[in-house]
Design an enzyme around this catalytic site. Structure first.
Site, mmCIF file in Angstrom:
data_model
loop_
_atom_site.group_PDB
_atom_site.id
_atom_site.type_symbol
_atom_site.label_atom_id
_atom_site.label_comp_id
_atom_site.label_asym_id
_atom_site.label_seq_id
_atom_site.Cartn_x
_atom_site.Cartn_y
_atom_site.Cartn_z
ATOM 1 N N HIS A 77 58.203 36.149 78.497
ATOM 2 C CA HIS A 77 57.160 36.776 77.663
ATOM 3 C C HIS A 77 57.694 37.086 76.264
ATOM 4 O O HIS A 77 57.764 38.260 75.859
ATOM 5 C CB HIS A 77 56.631 38.066 78.334
ATOM 6 C CG HIS A 77 55.319 38.526 77.758
ATOM 7 N ND1 HIS A 77 54.366 39.181 78.489
ATOM 8 C CD2 HIS A 77 54.803 38.436 76.514
ATOM 9 C CE1 HIS A 77 53.328 39.475 77.718
ATOM 10 N NE2 HIS A 77 53.577 39.032 76.509
ATOM 11 N N ARG A 84 41.904 33.595 67.285
ATOM 12 C CA ARG A 84 42.934 33.499 66.247
ATOM 13 C C ARG A 84 44.119 32.640 66.682
ATOM 14 O O ARG A 84 44.554 31.740 65.961
ATOM 15 C CB ARG A 84 43.461 34.903 65.918
ATOM 16 C CG ARG A 84 42.743 35.599 64.796
ATOM 17 C CD ARG A 84 43.394 36.946 64.563
ATOM 18 N NE ARG A 84 43.227 37.786 65.728
ATOM 19 C CZ ARG A 84 42.298 38.735 65.825
ATOM 20 N NH1 ARG A 84 41.527 39.000 64.819
ATOM 21 N NH2 ARG A 84 42.169 39.438 66.931
ATOM 22 N N GLU A 107 54.144 39.628 86.513
ATOM 23 C CA GLU A 107 55.193 40.047 85.594
ATOM 24 C C GLU A 107 55.635 41.483 85.849
ATOM 25 O O GLU A 107 54.756 42.325 86.094
ATOM 26 C CB GLU A 107 54.609 39.965 84.161
ATOM 27 C CG GLU A 107 55.427 39.146 83.243
ATOM 28 C CD GLU A 107 54.725 38.933 81.913
ATOM 29 O OE1 GLU A 107 53.895 38.010 81.822
ATOM 30 O OE2 GLU A 107 55.020 39.679 80.984
ATOM 31 N N ARG A 163 48.268 35.164 79.243
ATOM 32 C CA ARG A 163 48.541 36.088 80.341
ATOM 33 C C ARG A 163 48.606 35.305 81.645
ATOM 34 O O ARG A 163 47.788 34.405 81.886
ATOM 35 C CB ARG A 163 47.433 37.140 80.460
ATOM 36 C CG ARG A 163 47.478 38.255 79.436
ATOM 37 C CD ARG A 163 48.678 39.196 79.624
ATOM 38 N NE ARG A 163 48.661 40.294 78.684
ATOM 39 C CZ ARG A 163 49.214 40.276 77.465
ATOM 40 N NH1 ARG A 163 49.843 39.193 77.049
ATOM 41 N NH2 ARG A 163 49.156 41.328 76.687
HETATM 42 C C1 8YV Z 1 53.427 41.748 73.154
HETATM 43 C C2 8YV Z 1 51.454 40.348 73.941
HETATM 44 O O1 8YV Z 1 54.777 41.588 73.077
HETATM 45 O O2 8YV Z 1 50.444 41.586 72.207
HETATM 46 C C3 8YV Z 1 50.309 40.992 73.252
HETATM 47 O O3 8YV Z 1 49.191 40.886 73.792
HETATM 48 O O4 8YV Z 1 51.266 39.695 74.870
HETATM 49 C C4 8YV Z 1 52.859 40.434 73.560
HETATM 50 O O5 8YV Z 1 53.146 39.398 72.698
HETATM 51 C C5 8YV Z 1 53.133 42.852 74.133
HETATM 52 O O6 8YV Z 1 51.806 42.920 74.475
HETATM 53 C C6 8YV Z 1 53.563 44.165 73.602
HETATM 54 O O7 8YV Z 1 52.891 45.229 74.234
#
Ligand code: 8YV
Length: 331
Positions: free
Chosen positions: A293, A160, A272, A243
């Site tokens: 992030h 997506r 992180e 990531r």
């Molecule tokens: C979120 C993210 O802010 O959704 C995801 O996978 O990486 C982020 O954009 C974060 O995971 C919230 O838990």
């Protein structure tokens, strides 16, 4: 007789609107201070709650899952990526896991474009020069970046978010290339006028810009290894809004320091929230743009994520299959 509301423990502070709705619907325990919970606090939550709502900052690993009480049934992640949760261990223990796909696609794709532009056009460096009072006036040869129009963008992971990046990048005049585990439908390839590379190695060696948009799974850990990073052209820019663990960060730093790659835009980091001091030094030298992030950090996105969490909990509690169930074979 009134049915008892499920005890839902939310590990971080969520937008007010989401928290209010959760209070109305559930016996919701919220985290007003927003202080991340320790592993011991998370274990205690799993012992007493019916539902846990964690985020990317909570490590829900196998030893923790083993401590879950009999009543614990659902881990409704506030986030799309589920690499913070041992999904296999959860399934073994009879816990359902859900996530929040779809609602952060556009925001993350926007941030990817922002980083591509920031690195190529030296936006942060320029802005810093103005605020540091280092700008003496326009010059024909000062602060020159690279044009992105006409360049080749290689997208690693055409899900997506990758497709949303491709749509935007196409409008910027970039030619779109991608590598994905599975080739996407030809209708999507046609719409995006994209070139598929079965070999990631071959694609990396030919791109001007590479964007990482795949999930972090055991199969994508260090997908951009030291060996693969070496395939990039010295003029290439690498952007990561997925990531940190997908890139061998130490190898990337060495290449940036040696000038073997032109620049990088990173919204995520391998360790992180720790950010390497070497990366900070490279940022000061204008070689990298670093963000904390914030790919999905819009008011609308975070409210929509909360809505998704609520819908998943409601569906589950009503005895239905939650719409965003995550199963190990999806990883
Ligand atoms: C979120 C993210 O802010 O959704 C995801 O996978 O990486 C982020 O954009 C974060 O995971 C919230 O838990």
């Amino acid at each position: 007789m009134l049915r008892k509301k499920p005890l839902v423990i939310v590990t971080r502070k969520l937008p007010d609107m989401v928290e209010t709705r959760m209070r109305e619907l559930f016996d919701a325990r919220l985290n007003e201070s927003d202080k991340p919970m320790s592993q011991a606090e998370l274990a205690q939550a799993l012992r007493i709650a019916d539902v846990l709502v964690p985020t990317v900052t909570d490590r829900i690993d196998a030893p923790l899952i083993e401590q879950a009480g009999e009543q614990m049934k659902l881990i409704a992640n506030f986030g799309n990526g589920v690499d913070n949760i041992d999904v296999v261990a959860a399934l073994k223990r009879g816990l359902t896991v859900t996530n929040t796909p779809g609602v952060l696609t556009d925001d993350t794709a926007d941030m990817t474009m922002a980083l591509i532009l920031a690195v190529a056009r030296r936006i942060v460096e320029g802005a810093n020069a103005v605020t540091a009072n280092n700008w003496t006036g326009w010059s024909p040869t000062w602060m020159l970046g690279g044009r992105i129009t006409g360049k080749r963008l290689g997208i690693v992971g055409m899900g997506r978010i990758g497709q949303a990046v491709a749509r935007r990048a196409k409008a910027f005049g970039l030619s779109i290339h991608y590598h994905n585990r599975r080739r996407v439908h030809s209708a999507i390839e046609d719409e995006l006028e994209t070139t598929y590379w079965e070999s990631l190695d071959q694609m990396l060696a030919r791109m001007d810009i590479v964007s990482v948009n795949c999930p972090h799974t055991p199969a994508t850990y260090h997908l951009l290894s030291a060996r693969r990073l070496k395939l990039l052209r010295p003029s290439a820019i690498l952007v990561n809004t997925a990531r940190g663990e997908i890139i061998d960060e130490a190898a990337l730093i060495r290449m940036l320091e040696a000038g073997e790659i032109a620049g990088a835009g990173l919204d995520v980091f391998e360790h992180e929230p720790a950010v390497s001091t070497k990366l900070m030094r490279l940022a000061k030298a204008g070689k990298v743009t670093l963000l904390p992030h914030m790919g999905s950090a819009t008011v609308e996105g975070r409210v929509d994520m909360g809505e998704k969490v609520i819908v998943n909990i409601r569906a589950f509690m009503d005895g239905h299959r939650p719409p965003d169930r995550v199963l190990p074979n999806m990883l």
